[in-house]
Design a protein around this motif. Sequence first.
Motif, short mmCIF file in Angstrom:
data_model
loop_
_atom_site.label_atom_id
_atom_site.label_comp_id
_atom_site.label_asym_id
_atom_site.label_seq_id
_atom_site.Cartn_x
_atom_site.Cartn_y
_atom_site.Cartn_z
N ALA A 16 75.35 9.47 32.40
CA ALA A 16 75.55 10.53 31.40
C ALA A 16 74.23 10.96 30.76
CB ALA A 16 76.51 10.06 30.32
N ALA A 17 73.14 10.27 31.09
CA ALA A 17 71.82 10.51 30.47
C ALA A 17 71.92 10.43 28.95
CB ALA A 17 71.23 11.84 30.91
N THR A 18 72.58 9.33 28.48
CA THR A 18 72.70 9.11 27.04
C THR A 18 72.24 7.69 26.70
OG1 THR A 18 75.01 8.35 27.19
CG2 THR A 18 74.63 10.71 26.74
N VAL A 19 71.79 7.54 25.48
CA VAL A 19 71.49 6.24 24.92
C VAL A 19 72.26 6.15 23.60
CG1 VAL A 19 69.35 7.06 23.78
CG2 VAL A 19 69.68 4.61 24.20
N THR A 20 72.94 5.03 23.41
CA THR A 20 73.69 4.81 22.19
C THR A 20 72.93 3.81 21.33
OG1 THR A 20 75.78 5.26 23.30
CG2 THR A 20 75.89 4.09 21.20
N HIS A 21 72.65 4.21 20.10
CA HIS A 21 72.03 3.30 19.12
C HIS A 21 73.15 2.69 18.30
CE1 HIS A 21 68.10 5.90 19.08
NE2 HIS A 21 68.27 5.26 20.22
N HIS A 22 73.33 1.39 18.41
CA HIS A 22 74.31 0.66 17.62
C HIS A 22 73.59 0.16 16.37
CE1 HIS A 22 77.13 0.87 20.97
NE2 HIS A 22 76.17 0.41 21.77
N ARG A 23 73.73 0.91 15.29
CA ARG A 23 73.00 0.60 14.06
C ARG A 23 73.54 -0.68 13.42
NH1 ARG A 23 73.75 6.60 11.57
NH2 ARG A 23 72.01 7.63 12.63
N ARG A 24 72.66 -1.65 13.30
CA ARG A 24 73.03 -2.90 12.62
C ARG A 24 72.81 -2.73 11.13
NH1 ARG A 24 70.07 -8.53 13.84
NH2 ARG A 24 70.82 -9.64 12.03
N HIS A 25 71.66 -2.20 10.76
CA HIS A 25 71.35 -1.92 9.36
C HIS A 25 70.67 -0.57 9.29
CE1 HIS A 25 72.56 -5.76 7.73
NE2 HIS A 25 71.94 -6.34 8.74
N HIS A 26 70.89 0.14 8.18
CA HIS A 26 70.34 1.48 7.97
C HIS A 26 69.89 1.55 6.52
CE1 HIS A 26 70.10 5.86 7.70
NE2 HIS A 26 70.31 5.95 9.02
N ILE A 27 68.84 2.32 6.25
CA ILE A 27 68.37 2.47 4.88
C ILE A 27 69.46 3.05 3.99
CG2 ILE A 27 67.33 4.74 5.22
CD1 ILE A 27 64.99 3.69 3.45
N ASN A 28 70.36 3.84 4.57
CA ASN A 28 71.52 4.37 3.87
C ASN A 28 72.72 3.46 4.20
OD1 ASN A 28 73.82 5.74 3.04
ND2 ASN A 28 73.09 7.73 3.70
N PRO A 29 73.19 2.67 3.25
CA PRO A 29 74.27 1.72 3.54
C PRO A 29 75.52 2.38 4.12
CG PRO A 29 73.39 1.35 1.34
CD PRO A 29 72.75 2.60 1.86
N ASP A 30 75.76 3.65 3.83
CA ASP A 30 76.92 4.35 4.39
C ASP A 30 76.84 4.49 5.90
OD1 ASP A 30 77.96 4.63 1.84
OD2 ASP A 30 77.18 6.67 1.58
N LEU A 31 75.63 4.37 6.46
CA LEU A 31 75.44 4.56 7.90
C LEU A 31 75.26 3.25 8.65
CD1 LEU A 31 73.16 7.73 7.77
CD2 LEU A 31 75.64 7.60 8.13
N GLU A 32 75.35 2.11 7.96
CA GLU A 32 75.26 0.81 8.63
C GLU A 32 76.48 0.61 9.51
OE1 GLU A 32 74.61 -2.53 6.09
OE2 GLU A 32 72.66 -1.78 5.46
N GLY A 33 76.26 0.05 10.67
CA GLY A 33 77.35 -0.24 11.59
C GLY A 33 77.86 0.97 12.35
N VAL A 34 77.24 2.12 12.14
CA VAL A 34 77.66 3.35 12.82
C VAL A 34 76.82 3.52 14.08
CG1 VAL A 34 77.83 5.86 12.63
CG2 VAL A 34 78.34 4.42 10.63
N SER A 35 77.49 3.70 15.22
CA SER A 35 76.79 3.95 16.47
C SER A 35 76.61 5.46 16.65
CB SER A 35 77.57 3.39 17.65
OG SER A 35 77.64 1.98 17.57
N VAL A 36 75.44 5.84 17.17
CA VAL A 36 75.14 7.26 17.41
C VAL A 36 74.67 7.43 18.85
CG1 VAL A 36 74.65 7.83 15.00
CG2 VAL A 36 72.81 6.98 16.45
N VAL A 37 75.06 8.56 19.44
CA VAL A 37 74.72 8.84 20.83
C VAL A 37 73.64 9.92 20.87
CG1 VAL A 37 75.61 9.66 23.06
CG2 VAL A 37 77.06 8.25 21.57
N ARG A 38 72.66 9.71 21.75
CA ARG A 38 71.59 10.68 21.97
C ARG A 38 71.50 10.97 23.46
NH1 ARG A 38 72.28 10.85 17.02
NH2 ARG A 38 70.85 9.93 15.53
N HIS A 39 71.42 12.25 23.82
CA HIS A 39 71.09 12.61 25.19
C HIS A 39 69.59 12.35 25.37
CE1 HIS A 39 74.92 14.55 26.06
NE2 HIS A 39 74.88 14.97 24.81
N PHE A 40 69.18 11.83 26.51
CA PHE A 40 67.75 11.56 26.71
C PHE A 40 67.21 12.31 27.92
CE2 PHE A 40 69.66 8.07 29.20
CZ PHE A 40 68.95 8.15 30.38
N HIS A 41 65.90 12.56 27.84
CA HIS A 41 65.18 13.18 28.95
C HIS A 41 63.76 12.64 28.92
CE1 HIS A 41 63.81 16.08 31.88
NE2 HIS A 41 62.80 16.35 31.08
#
Length: 135
Positions: free
Chosen positions: A87-112
Amino acid sequence: MAEQATSDFVGSWELESIEARTEAGEWVPTSFSLGGQPVGLIMYDGRGNMAVQITSIPRSDATPGQSTEVVNGYAAYFGTYEVNAAAATVTHHRRHHINPDLEGVSVVRHFHFSGNRLTLTVAPEKELRLSWVRI
């Protein structure tokens, strides 16, 4: 192929630019709500760990009640990553984030990859892309 795609990420990358897609479909520079010229670093290791930090020069001024990233003029998180070569994607599985509301949230990025450059485009909207240069 999946192993090769994953190994392509391994290393440190310096932020070259952040761009937003206009309604006309053109890419234009943006500061990603951080103020001045964006600067940053993203790192991937061979064991599936990653970390990213983005700020700007100069750092932005903020008012009370704004998001953590704007208040600090800084966005940062770390966790693990997973590559889907097909799929040419990388998923970042956030363990900790400077914004606590975004901790534990996984995000998908298309890569090239292009030479020593890595472009990550926010999925699924594809309206924001970050270009990185291997260091």
